[in-house]
Motif scaffolding. Structure first.
Motif, PDB file in Angstrom:
ATOM      1  N   GLY A  66     -10.475   7.629 -13.911  1.00 48.12           N
ATOM      2  CA  GLY A  66      -9.325   6.858 -14.350  1.00 48.12           C
ATOM      3  C   GLY A  66      -8.047   7.089 -13.575  1.00 48.12           C
ATOM      4  O   GLY A  66      -7.182   6.212 -13.522  1.00 48.12           O
ATOM      5  N   SER A  67      -7.901   8.245 -12.968  1.00 50.29           N
ATOM      6  CA  SER A  67      -6.677   8.555 -12.210  1.00 50.29           C
ATOM      7  C   SER A  67      -6.892   8.474 -10.700  1.00 50.29           C
ATOM      8  O   SER A  67      -5.975   8.772  -9.936  1.00 50.29           O
ATOM      9  N   ASP A  68      -8.090   8.079 -10.275  1.00 51.25           N
ATOM     10  CA  ASP A  68      -8.397   8.028  -8.842  1.00 51.25           C
ATOM     11  C   ASP A  68      -7.870   6.744  -8.206  1.00 51.25           C
ATOM     12  O   ASP A  68      -7.702   5.719  -8.865  1.00 51.25           O
ATOM     13  N   THR A  69      -7.658   6.837  -6.888  1.00 48.27           N
ATOM     14  CA  THR A  69      -7.255   5.681  -6.089  1.00 48.27           C
ATOM     15  C   THR A  69      -8.423   5.248  -5.220  1.00 48.27           C
ATOM     16  O   THR A  69      -9.043   6.077  -4.542  1.00 48.27           O
ATOM     17  N   LEU A  70      -8.740   3.950  -5.248  1.00 52.40           N
ATOM     18  CA  LEU A  70      -9.865   3.415  -4.478  1.00 52.40           C
ATOM     19  C   LEU A  70      -9.357   2.397  -3.460  1.00 52.40           C
ATOM     20  O   LEU A  70      -8.471   1.592  -3.763  1.00 52.40           O
ATOM     21  N   VAL A  71      -9.959   2.458  -2.267  1.00 53.00           N
ATOM     22  CA  VAL A  71      -9.670   1.451  -1.233  1.00 53.00           C
ATOM     23  C   VAL A  71     -10.991   0.846  -0.772  1.00 53.00           C
ATOM     24  O   VAL A  71     -12.025   1.523  -0.723  1.00 53.00           O
ATOM     25  N   CYS A  72     -10.946  -0.431  -0.440  1.00 55.15           N
ATOM     26  CA  CYS A  72     -12.146  -1.110   0.035  1.00 55.15           C
ATOM     27  C   CYS A  72     -11.751  -2.430   0.668  1.00 55.15           C
ATOM     28  O   CYS A  72     -10.568  -2.798   0.701  1.00 55.15           O
ATOM     29  N   ASP A  73     -12.755  -3.166   1.155  1.00 55.42           N
ATOM     30  CA  ASP A  73     -12.573  -4.514   1.676  1.00 55.42           C
ATOM     31  C   ASP A  73     -13.297  -5.459   0.734  1.00 55.42           C
ATOM     32  O   ASP A  73     -14.227  -5.058   0.025  1.00 55.42           O
ATOM     33  N   ILE A  74     -12.884  -6.703   0.700  1.00 57.41           N
ATOM     34  CA  ILE A  74     -13.597  -7.680  -0.116  1.00 57.41           C
ATOM     35  C   ILE A  74     -14.800  -8.219   0.643  1.00 57.41           C
ATOM     36  O   ILE A  74     -15.861  -8.447   0.065  1.00 57.41           O
ATOM     37  N   GLN A  75     -14.683  -8.405   1.944  1.00 60.14           N
ATOM     38  CA  GLN A  75     -15.772  -8.951   2.749  1.00 60.14           C
ATOM     39  C   GLN A  75     -16.811  -7.875   3.041  1.00 60.14           C
ATOM     40  O   GLN A  75     -16.506  -6.829   3.591  1.00 60.14           O
ATOM     41  N   GLY A  76     -18.045  -8.132   2.633  1.00 57.44           N
ATOM     42  CA  GLY A  76     -19.127  -7.197   2.901  1.00 57.44           C
ATOM     43  C   GLY A  76     -19.154  -5.997   1.981  1.00 57.44           C
ATOM     44  O   GLY A  76     -20.073  -5.171   2.074  1.00 57.44           O
ATOM     45  N   THR A  77     -18.188  -5.866   1.092  1.00 60.15           N
ATOM     46  CA  THR A  77     -18.145  -4.729   0.171  1.00 60.15           C
ATOM     47  C   THR A  77     -18.121  -5.226  -1.274  1.00 60.15           C
ATOM     48  O   THR A  77     -19.089  -5.067  -2.004  1.00 60.15           O
ATOM     49  N   ASP A 224       0.348  10.262   4.933  1.00 58.81           N
ATOM     50  CA  ASP A 224      -0.481  11.479   5.013  1.00 58.81           C
ATOM     51  C   ASP A 224      -1.360  11.670   3.786  1.00 58.81           C
ATOM     52  O   ASP A 224      -2.218  12.556   3.760  1.00 58.81           O
ATOM     53  N   THR A 225      -1.167  10.840   2.769  1.00 58.71           N
ATOM     54  CA  THR A 225      -1.971  10.953   1.544  1.00 58.71           C
ATOM     55  C   THR A 225      -3.335  10.296   1.740  1.00 58.71           C
ATOM     56  O   THR A 225      -3.434   9.202   2.276  1.00 58.71           O
ATOM     57  N   LYS A 226      -4.368  10.993   1.288  1.00 62.33           N
ATOM     58  CA  LYS A 226      -5.716  10.448   1.394  1.00 62.33           C
ATOM     59  C   LYS A 226      -6.128   9.789   0.075  1.00 62.33           C
ATOM     60  O   LYS A 226      -6.020  10.411  -0.987  1.00 62.33           O
ATOM     61  N   PRO A 227      -6.588   8.530   0.094  1.00 58.37           N
ATOM     62  CA  PRO A 227      -7.129   7.924  -1.138  1.00 58.37           C
ATOM     63  C   PRO A 227      -8.342   8.703  -1.612  1.00 58.37           C
ATOM     64  O   PRO A 227      -9.043   9.361  -0.823  1.00 58.37           O
ATOM     65  N   ASP A 228      -8.611   8.623  -2.904  1.00 56.02           N
ATOM     66  CA  ASP A 228      -9.714   9.400  -3.474  1.00 56.02           C
ATOM     67  C   ASP A 228     -11.078   8.842  -3.078  1.00 56.02           C
ATOM     68  O   ASP A 228     -11.992   9.609  -2.733  1.00 56.02           O
ATOM     69  N   ILE A 229     -11.233   7.510  -3.134  1.00 56.18           N
ATOM     70  CA  ILE A 229     -12.542   6.895  -2.890  1.00 56.18           C
ATOM     71  C   ILE A 229     -12.381   5.753  -1.897  1.00 56.18           C
ATOM     72  O   ILE A 229     -11.437   4.964  -1.980  1.00 56.18           O
TER      73      ILE A 229
END
Length: 541
Positions: A66-77, A224-229
């Motif tokens: 619930g507190s994690d940050t996620l990054v992704c693409d819509i195309q192909g993901t 410099d912050t890394k997303p969680d997922i």
């Protein structure tokens, strides 16, 4: 004014992209071919390079995110399809014109030999050059979400939904995906390629920032912050992108194709899909689009033939020739008897297309009168039955319907507008006050190529588009006449009668009841209440 600007920028782009970079790209492709050939000759090397550096999305734990940050693409993901061509085709056809869509289809042989960046630029130029900003907003709001939802990857969505903060980085135009991602998936930030505009039009070119490079955009956005997922595909670009996250998972295209676990069922949609617009009823892949254009000349001819037999031939002969032409009509029930010989029977129907009363009259084999809140001149001309327009003045409409019932049987669609999905809109209660002989009629229609309804297009073409389908289908079921004790004459209020009939019809069709109205539909799909001013009077369609 738009064309000189486009031509100037296009010339600069061609000189840089094609001439300056062509040698480098050709050399890079030759190098990749050489590596591929060497890998084929060395099986051990080939097998060692195929596995991904990151685990499958199936291995991602969904608890406590619930507190994690996620990054992704819509195309192909997030979407199961790897190609974005169908969505550019939707923009070209629904937002532009059939000519623009045909040009995009003709570009397919060229797109196949271009690399990803050039391919994307060509599709953007053909789809957006000269397109109005307003038209793109309508497509993004009313057309694209339906196809995105049907193509969502269930496994990727479950990971996305389990996290708190979501950000999508994509090289496709932001305007094509931002509305859907924010409204349906709850994505907070969408970073996509920006398009150049001139006045109220797109030029078909990218802004000065160019195509989004995902790993660079991620560094600029998070610092410099890394997303969680991080979620990505098996491509090298996505590997570089998700490697900047604390945890990284990949979507395996082959697993998605071979497994039904990645298909998003309707009941798991993040938000119910009740309203959508546009003419195309299929995902326009290159092959499907080619099939549509090949069918189009025959479709126009067969639609005219179906209209003519409906107008001029007797009911039974019209049904026979219609079925031979591909129209599938399934009819259950029989003609109900009248309890009051001074008044006709009131047929209360679900509303799927403007042809509902026509198919009901033809199936029953007797003339009916249909009341409607609006009807185009085209629809009125081709209708093989009497149609009467209502005014939305309750007293005046009530008097009109009473007069028509004294003349014969009457058809009414109390939803007031059509709905394509398995939902019933709120029923107007006016009809319940007018008759004792009320017969519910469950109607549903299916199409495979074109929708026969529209909220923002030319409604006069609705019947033509429906009849242009190769095998349009109509299912009609005459339900038992409402018992007297369940009518207003038996002591029930008009609202109770309307709600009861709505539930009865929903149960017969397997649909869901809603309290939504035609106003809700038009506000969502067209950004208005469905009222236009013409010749100093209001027309409601």
């Amino acid at each position: 004014m738009v064309f000189p600007v486009v031509l100037h920028k296009l010339a600069d782009w061609v000189l840089y992209q094609v001439l300056a970079k062509s040698c480098y790209k050709a050399a890079r492709k030759m190098r990749n071919c050489g590596i591929l050939l060497s890998n084929n000759n060395n099986p051990s090397l080939k097998s060692s390079q195929q596995p991904s550096l990151f685990p499958s999305v199936r291995k991602c734990c969904l608890e406590g995110r619930g507190s994690d940050t996620l990054v992704c693409d819509i195309q192909g993901t997030l979407l199961r399809s790897q190609s974005f061509f169908p969505y550019f085709m939707l923009v070209a056809f629904e937002g532009g014109s059939i000519v623009r869509a045909f040009l995009l289809l003709l570009s397919c042989p060229i797109l196949w030999v271009l690399d990803y960046e050039l391919k994307l630029r060509v599709m953007i130029f053909i789809s957006f050059c000269g397109l109005r900003l307003k038209d793109m907003e309508n497509v993004s709001r009313a057309v694209l979400p339906k196809f995105y939802l049907e193509n969502l990857n269930l496994q990727a969505y479950e990971v996305l939904a389990s996290t708190g903060t979501k950000a999508v980085f994509t090289s496709v135009p932001r305007v094509m995906v931002e509305g859907f991602l924010k409204e349906y998936l709850g994505v907070a930030n969408v970073i996509g390629s920006e398009l150049h505009t001139y006045g109220h039009y797109y030029t078909g070119l990218l802004s000065e920032s160019g195509l989004v490079v995902k790993h660079r955009a991620l560094k600029e956005f998070f610092g410099d912050t890394k997303p969680d997922i991080g979620l990505g595909s098996l491509s090298l670009h996505d590997h570089l992108f998700i490697s900047l996250c604390k945890e990284a998972y990949v979507i395996n295209k082959e697993e998605s194709k071979s497994s039904t676990s990645s298909v998003m069922p309707r009941e798991k949609y993040p938000k119910p899909l009740i309203f959508h617009d546009g003419r195309l009823a299929f995902l326009p892949t290159p092959l499907a689009t080619l099939t549509m254009f090949m069918w189009l000349p025959f479709g126009i001819i067969i639609a005219i033939f179906r209209v003519l037999i409906g107008i001029y031939l007797p009911y039974k002969l019209a049904l026979l020739l219609g079925s031979w032409s591909g129209v599938n009509v399934q009819f259950k029930g029989c003609n109900p008897s009248r309890s009051n010989h001074k008044k006709g029977v009131l047929y209360v129907c679900t509303h799927r297309t403007l042809l509902d009363p026509v198919f009901l009259s033809t199936s029953l084999g007797k003339p009916l009168t249909a009341v409607t809140y609006s009807l185009s001149k085209m629809s009125e001309f081709i209708a093989p039955l009497k149609t009467v327009r209502l005014t939305r003045d309750r007293k005046q409409d009530g008097d009109t319907m009473q007069r028509l019932l004294s003349e014969g049987d009457l058809v009414v669609c109390p939803e007031g507008t059509t709905c394509r999905e398995p939902y019933l809109l709120r029923f107007s209660s006016l009809f319940a006050e007018l008759a004792e002989d009320i017969v519910p009629v469950a109607i549903n229609a299916q199409v495979s190529m074109f929708y026969g309804t529209t909220a923002s297009g030319l409604k006069c073409l609705d019947p033509i588009f429906f009849l242009m389908n190769p095998r349009p289908s109509y299912n009609l079921e005459i339900l038992p006449k409402l018992p007297r004790e369940l009518t207003c004459a038996g002591g029930k209020s008009s609202f109770e009668v309307a709600n009861y009939i709505q539930r009865t019809l929903a149960d017969a069709l397997g649909f869901e009841c809603t309290t939504l109205t035609r106003r809700d539909k038009y506000m969502m799909l067209a950004g208005n209440e469905g009222i236009v001013i013409e010749n100093n009077r209001k027309n409601i369609y």
